[in-house]
Design an enzyme around this catalytic site. Structure first.
Site, PDB file in Angstrom:
ATOM      1  N   ASN A  96       0.858  -1.126   0.063  1.00 18.16           N
ATOM      2  CA  ASN A  96      -0.058  -0.060  -0.057  1.00 18.16           C
ATOM      3  C   ASN A  96       0.946   1.053   0.192  1.00 18.16           C
ATOM      4  O   ASN A  96       1.330   1.498   1.048  1.00 18.16           O
ATOM      5  CB  ASN A  96      -0.992   0.050   1.335  1.00 18.16           C
ATOM      6  CG  ASN A  96      -1.648   1.212   1.366  1.00 18.16           C
ATOM      7  OD1 ASN A  96      -1.920   1.766   0.391  1.00 18.16           O
ATOM      8  ND2 ASN A  96      -2.149   1.528   2.529  1.00 18.16           N
ATOM      9  N   TRP A  97       0.807   2.008  -1.133  1.00 18.38           N
ATOM     10  CA  TRP A  97       1.810   3.090  -1.302  1.00 18.38           C
ATOM     11  C   TRP A  97       1.385   4.366  -0.669  1.00 18.38           C
ATOM     12  O   TRP A  97       1.900   5.336  -0.680  1.00 18.38           O
ATOM     13  CB  TRP A  97       2.205   3.231  -2.810  1.00 18.38           C
ATOM     14  CG  TRP A  97       2.933   2.303  -3.383  1.00 18.38           C
ATOM     15  CD1 TRP A  97       3.690   0.998  -2.795  1.00 18.38           C
ATOM     16  CD2 TRP A  97       3.511   2.348  -4.783  1.00 18.38           C
ATOM     17  NE1 TRP A  97       4.300   0.551  -3.618  1.00 18.38           N
ATOM     18  CE2 TRP A  97       4.275   0.998  -4.946  1.00 18.38           C
ATOM     19  CE3 TRP A  97       3.088   3.302  -5.981  1.00 18.38           C
ATOM     20  CZ2 TRP A  97       4.945   0.928  -6.094  1.00 18.38           C
ATOM     21  CZ3 TRP A  97       3.792   3.006  -7.041  1.00 18.38           C
ATOM     22  CH2 TRP A  97       4.650   1.896  -7.070  1.00 18.38           C
ATOM     23  N   LYS A  98       0.053   4.233  -0.295  1.00 10.98           N
ATOM     24  CA  LYS A  98      -0.657   5.546   0.218  1.00 10.98           C
ATOM     25  C   LYS A  98      -0.453   6.778  -0.593  1.00 10.98           C
ATOM     26  O   LYS A  98      -0.309   6.530  -1.674  1.00 10.98           O
ATOM     27  CB  LYS A  98       0.012   5.829   1.495  1.00 10.98           C
ATOM     28  CG  LYS A  98      -0.068   4.437   2.629  1.00 10.98           C
ATOM     29  CD  LYS A  98       0.133   4.917   4.030  1.00 10.98           C
ATOM     30  CE  LYS A  98       0.216   3.487   4.782  1.00 10.98           C
ATOM     31  NZ  LYS A  98       0.249   3.605   6.302  1.00 10.98           N
ATOM     32  N   GLU A 138      -6.567   5.232   8.054  1.00 13.77           N
ATOM     33  CA  GLU A 138      -6.268   6.739   7.828  1.00 13.77           C
ATOM     34  C   GLU A 138      -7.318   7.064   7.030  1.00 13.77           C
ATOM     35  O   GLU A 138      -7.847   8.387   7.269  1.00 13.77           O
ATOM     36  CB  GLU A 138      -5.061   6.666   6.797  1.00 13.77           C
ATOM     37  CG  GLU A 138      -3.996   6.240   7.741  1.00 13.77           C
ATOM     38  CD  GLU A 138      -2.601   5.727   6.756  1.00 13.77           C
ATOM     39  OE1 GLU A 138      -2.774   5.812   5.520  1.00 13.77           O
ATOM     40  OE2 GLU A 138      -1.622   5.419   7.413  1.00 13.77           O
ATOM     41  N   GLY A 151       2.609   2.258  10.907  1.00 15.76           N
ATOM     42  CA  GLY A 151       3.655   2.968  10.764  1.00 15.76           C
ATOM     43  C   GLY A 151       4.382   3.651  11.918  1.00 15.76           C
ATOM     44  O   GLY A 151       5.301   4.523  12.081  1.00 15.76           O
ATOM     45  N   GLU A 198      -5.390  -4.425  10.891  1.00 15.14           N
ATOM     46  CA  GLU A 198      -4.621  -3.439  11.003  1.00 15.14           C
ATOM     47  C   GLU A 198      -4.696  -2.719  12.415  1.00 15.14           C
ATOM     48  O   GLU A 198      -5.437  -1.842  12.323  1.00 15.14           O
ATOM     49  CB  GLU A 198      -4.563  -2.786   9.848  1.00 15.14           C
ATOM     50  CG  GLU A 198      -4.154  -3.354   8.532  1.00 15.14           C
ATOM     51  CD  GLU A 198      -3.482  -2.319   7.553  1.00 15.14           C
ATOM     52  OE1 GLU A 198      -2.774  -2.719   7.084  1.00 15.14           O
ATOM     53  OE2 GLU A 198      -4.079  -1.207   7.369  1.00 15.14           O
ATOM     54  N   HIS A 220      -9.422   1.492   5.478  1.00 14.05           N
ATOM     55  CA  HIS A 220      -8.297   1.704   6.171  1.00 14.05           C
ATOM     56  C   HIS A 220      -8.372   2.763   7.290  1.00 14.05           C
ATOM     57  O   HIS A 220      -9.071   3.665   7.112  1.00 14.05           O
ATOM     58  CB  HIS A 220      -7.096   2.169   5.178  1.00 14.05           C
ATOM     59  CG  HIS A 220      -5.687   2.267   5.514  1.00 14.05           C
ATOM     60  ND1 HIS A 220      -5.212   3.236   6.380  1.00 14.05           N
ATOM     61  CD2 HIS A 220      -4.706   1.323   5.307  1.00 14.05           C
ATOM     62  CE1 HIS A 220      -4.147   2.532   6.808  1.00 14.05           C
ATOM     63  NE2 HIS A 220      -3.629   1.607   6.029  1.00 14.05           N
ATOM     64  N   SER A 269       3.594  -2.097  10.562  1.00 12.19           N
ATOM     65  CA  SER A 269       4.917  -2.287  10.772  1.00 12.19           C
ATOM     66  C   SER A 269       5.613  -3.467  10.425  1.00 12.19           C
ATOM     67  O   SER A 269       6.358  -4.134  11.075  1.00 12.19           O
ATOM     68  CB  SER A 269       5.295  -2.019  12.104  1.00 12.19           C
ATOM     69  OG  SER A 269       4.672  -0.566  12.346  1.00 12.19           O
TER      70      SER A 269
HETATM   71  C1  PEP Z   1      -0.884   0.328   6.188  1.00  7.88           C
HETATM   72  O1  PEP Z   1      -0.560   1.072   5.372  1.00  7.88           O
HETATM   73  O2  PEP Z   1      -1.854  -0.202   6.014  1.00  7.88           O
HETATM   74  C2  PEP Z   1       0.326  -0.126   6.933  1.00  7.88           C
HETATM   75  C3  PEP Z   1       0.265  -1.311   7.725  1.00  7.88           C
HETATM   76  O3  PEP Z   1       1.383   0.555   7.030  1.00  7.88           O
HETATM   77  P1  PEP Z   1       2.736   0.456   7.751  1.00  7.88           P
HETATM   78  O4  PEP Z   1       3.211  -1.141   6.966  1.00  7.88           O
HETATM   79  O5  PEP Z   1       3.920   1.628   7.272  1.00  7.88           O
HETATM   80  O6  PEP Z   1       2.543   0.294   9.170  1.00  7.88           O
END
Ligand code: PEP
Length: 224
Positions: free
Chosen positions: A10-12, A103, A156, A150, A101, A187
């Site tokens: 997931n590049w966001k 976010e 992150g 998640e 997600h 992470s």
């Molecule tokens: C995500 O974007 O869903 C995520 C898990 O990010 P990260 O791997 O940076 O924690």
């Protein structure tokens, strides 16, 4: 028999078209150099909308056996919805879409009700939703087959959940809903991915930060 592993990048809100092209070239080169086989796993890359078309084009040229996901979908059909990208448009470039997600819930105010509409649109247009849950009590809409667990505290932060806890959540969610895959996200790195993948109820990972570097993402694939 073990489920097909799903490894999602997931590049966001990152990467221009040029950066997308570079990532795919470096990923392809790294894959060939390290002789990493993708036969028993599915790699899904979720670039931003602006890179989706070019990413698919480059992957075709490079003969990369990867699939694409959008990071969001309109809760509406096509029409007068300024700024929204609908399922019919996404389906031209991707087979998957990430929905729910944390976010998007936190920064864009997405509610359970809106997410249900997004899931309905994805299914209507033949897209497979990857539905994110934050804990075992997050409601999962009807028709979902792939869930990504998640915990927001792990996203992150460099503080992943424990594999045991993630596995317990996966067991509960699979008991409660008719789903085929539970992914863990938060992470994930090349160093810790194996500990999650060894868990019997975890079928893959959703990777944010570490997927921005193609070599780090390759390390995750190699160690998964
Ligand atoms: C995500 O974007 O869903 C995520 C898990 O990010 P990260 O791997 O940076 O924690």
């Amino acid at each position: 028999m073990r489920n097909l592993e799903l490894l999602v990048a997931n590049w966001k809100s990152n990467k221009t078209i040029d950066e997308t092209e570079t990532w795919l070239h470096d990923f392809s080169e790294g894959l060939n150099k390290a002789s990493i086989g993708l036969e028993d796993r599915r790699i899904i890359v979720a670039p931003p909308f602006t890179s989706l078309e070019h990413a698919r084009y480059c992957a075709g040229n490079l003969k990369l056996a990867i699939e694409f996901a959008a990071q969001d979908i309109s809760p509406f059909i096509e029409g007068a919805y300024t700024g929204a990208v609908n399922g019919k448009q996404i389906k031209e470039f991707a087979n998957y879409v990430i929905i729910g997600h944390s976010e998007r819930r936190r920064e864009f105010g997405e509610t359970d009700e809106m997410l249900e509409k997004k899931v309905a649109m994805a299914l209507h247009f033949g897209l497979t939703p990857i539905f994110c849950i934050q804990n075992e009590n997050t409601p999962v809409p009807q028709g979902i087959k792939i869930v990504a667990y998640e915990p927001p505290s792990a996203i992150g932060t460099g503080n992943p959940d424990t594999p045991e806890n993630a596995n317990n959540v996966a067991i509960k969610v699979k008991d409660r809903y008719d789903i085929t895959h539970v992914l863990y996200g938060g992470s994930v790195t090349g160093q810790n991915v194996a500990s999650f993948m060894q868990m019997p109820s975890i079928d893959g990972v959703l990777v944010g930060g570490a997927s921005l570097d193609p070599l780090k993402f390759l390390e995750i694939i190699k160690n998964a």
